[in-house]
Design a protein around this motif. Structure first.
Motif, mmCIF file in Angstrom:
data_model
loop_
_atom_site.group_PDB
_atom_site.id
_atom_site.type_symbol
_atom_site.label_atom_id
_atom_site.label_comp_id
_atom_site.label_asym_id
_atom_site.label_seq_id
_atom_site.Cartn_x
_atom_site.Cartn_y
_atom_site.Cartn_z
ATOM 1 N N ALA A 82 -24.821 19.013 -3.211
ATOM 2 C CA ALA A 82 -23.764 18.033 -2.940
ATOM 3 C C ALA A 82 -23.900 17.453 -1.534
ATOM 4 O O ALA A 82 -23.707 16.253 -1.318
ATOM 5 N N TYR A 83 -24.261 18.304 -0.582
ATOM 6 C CA TYR A 83 -24.411 17.836 0.799
ATOM 7 C C TYR A 83 -25.548 16.833 0.916
ATOM 8 O O TYR A 83 -25.411 15.775 1.544
ATOM 9 N N LEU A 84 -26.685 17.145 0.305
ATOM 10 C CA LEU A 84 -27.832 16.237 0.351
ATOM 11 C C LEU A 84 -27.501 14.908 -0.334
ATOM 12 O O LEU A 84 -27.819 13.829 0.183
ATOM 13 N N ALA A 85 -26.864 14.982 -1.494
ATOM 14 C CA ALA A 85 -26.518 13.767 -2.231
ATOM 15 C C ALA A 85 -25.522 12.917 -1.451
ATOM 16 O O ALA A 85 -25.594 11.679 -1.457
ATOM 17 N N TRP A 86 -24.573 13.570 -0.775
ATOM 18 C CA TRP A 86 -23.573 12.848 0.022
ATOM 19 C C TRP A 86 -24.233 12.083 1.160
ATOM 20 O O TRP A 86 -23.934 10.912 1.393
ATOM 21 N N MET A 87 -25.174 12.730 1.869
ATOM 22 C CA MET A 87 -25.887 12.061 2.943
ATOM 23 C C MET A 87 -26.711 10.898 2.401
ATOM 24 O O MET A 87 -26.759 9.814 2.991
ATOM 25 N N GLY A 88 -27.368 11.106 1.258
ATOM 26 C CA GLY A 88 -28.169 10.043 0.665
ATOM 27 C C GLY A 88 -27.333 8.857 0.249
ATOM 28 O O GLY A 88 -27.712 7.700 0.465
ATOM 29 N N ALA A 89 -26.159 9.121 -0.340
ATOM 30 C CA ALA A 89 -25.266 8.043 -0.767
ATOM 31 C C ALA A 89 -24.782 7.229 0.427
ATOM 32 O O ALA A 89 -24.673 5.997 0.358
ATOM 33 N N LYS A 90 -24.480 7.897 1.538
ATOM 34 C CA LYS A 90 -24.028 7.184 2.735
ATOM 35 C C LYS A 90 -25.117 6.254 3.257
ATOM 36 O O LYS A 90 -24.831 5.136 3.707
ATOM 37 N N LEU A 92 -27.513 4.871 1.388
ATOM 38 C CA LEU A 92 -27.681 3.781 0.426
ATOM 39 C C LEU A 92 -26.580 2.734 0.551
ATOM 40 O O LEU A 92 -26.823 1.538 0.388
ATOM 41 N N LEU A 93 -25.357 3.181 0.823
ATOM 42 C CA LEU A 93 -24.211 2.283 0.858
ATOM 43 C C LEU A 93 -23.960 1.659 2.228
ATOM 44 O O LEU A 93 -23.091 0.799 2.364
ATOM 45 N N ALA A 94 -24.713 2.101 3.235
ATOM 46 C CA ALA A 94 -24.517 1.564 4.579
ATOM 47 C C ALA A 94 -24.881 0.081 4.615
ATOM 48 O O ALA A 94 -25.896 -0.341 4.058
ATOM 49 N N ARG A 95 -24.033 -0.706 5.272
ATOM 50 C CA ARG A 95 -24.281 -2.140 5.374
ATOM 51 C C ARG A 95 -24.946 -2.466 6.708
ATOM 52 O O ARG A 95 -24.761 -1.750 7.685
ATOM 53 N N PRO A 96 -25.716 -3.567 6.754
ATOM 54 C CA PRO A 96 -26.348 -3.973 8.019
ATOM 55 C C PRO A 96 -25.306 -4.157 9.116
ATOM 56 O O PRO A 96 -24.277 -4.804 8.918
ATOM 57 N N GLY A 97 -25.561 -3.561 10.268
ATOM 58 C CA GLY A 97 -24.635 -3.696 11.382
ATOM 59 C C GLY A 97 -23.545 -2.649 11.413
ATOM 60 O O GLY A 97 -22.811 -2.539 12.389
ATOM 61 N N SER A 98 -23.428 -1.855 10.349
ATOM 62 C CA SER A 98 -22.406 -0.816 10.322
ATOM 63 C C SER A 98 -22.852 0.385 11.144
ATOM 64 O O SER A 98 -24.014 0.499 11.514
ATOM 65 N N ALA A 99 -21.919 1.272 11.412
ATOM 66 C CA ALA A 99 -22.254 2.465 12.195
ATOM 67 C C ALA A 99 -23.299 3.284 11.447
ATOM 68 O O ALA A 99 -23.254 3.399 10.225
ATOM 69 N N GLU A 186 -34.502 3.122 5.394
ATOM 70 C CA GLU A 186 -33.272 3.914 5.388
ATOM 71 C C GLU A 186 -32.772 4.092 3.953
ATOM 72 O O GLU A 186 -32.339 5.179 3.561
ATOM 73 N N LYS A 187 -32.822 3.010 3.171
ATOM 74 C CA LYS A 187 -32.407 3.103 1.773
ATOM 75 C C LYS A 187 -33.322 4.063 1.005
ATOM 76 O O LYS A 187 -32.850 4.855 0.177
ATOM 77 N N LEU A 188 -34.618 3.994 1.305
ATOM 78 C CA LEU A 188 -35.571 4.879 0.637
ATOM 79 C C LEU A 188 -35.278 6.339 0.997
ATOM 80 O O LEU A 188 -35.342 7.226 0.131
ATOM 81 N N SER A 189 -34.936 6.573 2.258
ATOM 82 C CA SER A 189 -34.571 7.927 2.675
ATOM 83 C C SER A 189 -33.346 8.409 1.915
ATOM 84 O O SER A 189 -33.266 9.578 1.514
ATOM 85 N N GLY A 190 -32.384 7.501 1.706
ATOM 86 C CA GLY A 190 -31.191 7.864 0.944
ATOM 87 C C GLY A 190 -31.530 8.261 -0.478
ATOM 88 O O GLY A 190 -30.996 9.237 -1.014
#
Length: 204
Positions: A82-90, A92-99, A186-190
């Motif tokens: 769950a921890y790994l999947a949560w980090m990966g989802a974050k 994938l969903l991160a937008r350009p310019g976001s933290a 970054e998306k690939l890492s997710g």
């Protein structure tokens, strides 16, 4: 050497296992890409700390306990997944310019890398099966033998992590000139993190 049978083969086996792609390697690469060499080294120390916890738990016989209590084993397994999947989802969903998903505080990188390492209960079983292969029953010195093995693993992990961090940092400098490529990586890492989480969850 200190009760270790074929120390050279032991070192070679550890180096080989370190090079196998997994969450630990991904943590080093991602941390370095986000926070530079300092963050990458912090993540390396986190991997070492988590690894030391697991191998000494194996020495203490925790693997046997987990094998005798499958519910406990699978609970920790699912927690890690769950921890790994949560980090990966974050990621994938991160937008350009976001933290960034990962902050640039070294202590954060250390904690994250340690969590990723510790929350893999199968690693305890691995160490439980791996250590006996290189222990000389006739010359075994108890905790001294395991202590030398643990110190060797820590030293090799640090050297390997340092090499990965320096190489990643050099590549990251070039990637910063190409933001689109950096975002794609970054998306690939997710995706890989989610994949590692799924693999951990369904493995038996």
């Amino acid at each position: 050497m200190f009760g270790i049978a074929d120390y050279g083969a032991f070192v070679a086996a550890i180096v080989l296992f370190l090079a196998i792609p997994g969450p630990g390697n991904l943590a080093l690469v991602t941390s370095t890409g986000k926070g530079g060499v300092r963050a990458g080294l912090a993540a390396t120390l986190g991997v070492i700390a988590g690894d030391q916890v697991l191998l000494w738990m194996a020495v203490a016989g925790v693997a046997a306990l987990l094998a005798a209590m499958p519910a406990v084993f699978h609970a920790v397994q699912w927690l890690g997944a769950a921890y790994l999947a949560w980090m990966g989802a974050k990621m994938l969903l991160a937008r350009p310019g976001s933290a960034p998903v990962l902050t640039i505080q070294p202590r954060h990188y250390f904690r994250q890398a340690a969590f990723i390492t510790v929350l893999n209960p199968k690693a305890i079983v691995f160490y439980m099966a791996f250590f006996p292969l290189f222990v000389d029953p006739a010359r075994h010195r108890g905790l001294l033998t395991f202590g030398v093995m643990a110190a060797t693993i820590a030293a090799l992990t640090f050297l390997y992590g340092l090499a990965v961090v320096l190489l990643t940092h050099r590549m990251a400098e070039r990637m910063r000139a190409r933001p689109a490529v950096a975002r794609a990586l970054e998306k690939l890492s997710g995706v890989f993190l989610i994949g590692f989480g799924i693999k951990l969850a369904v493995s038996r």
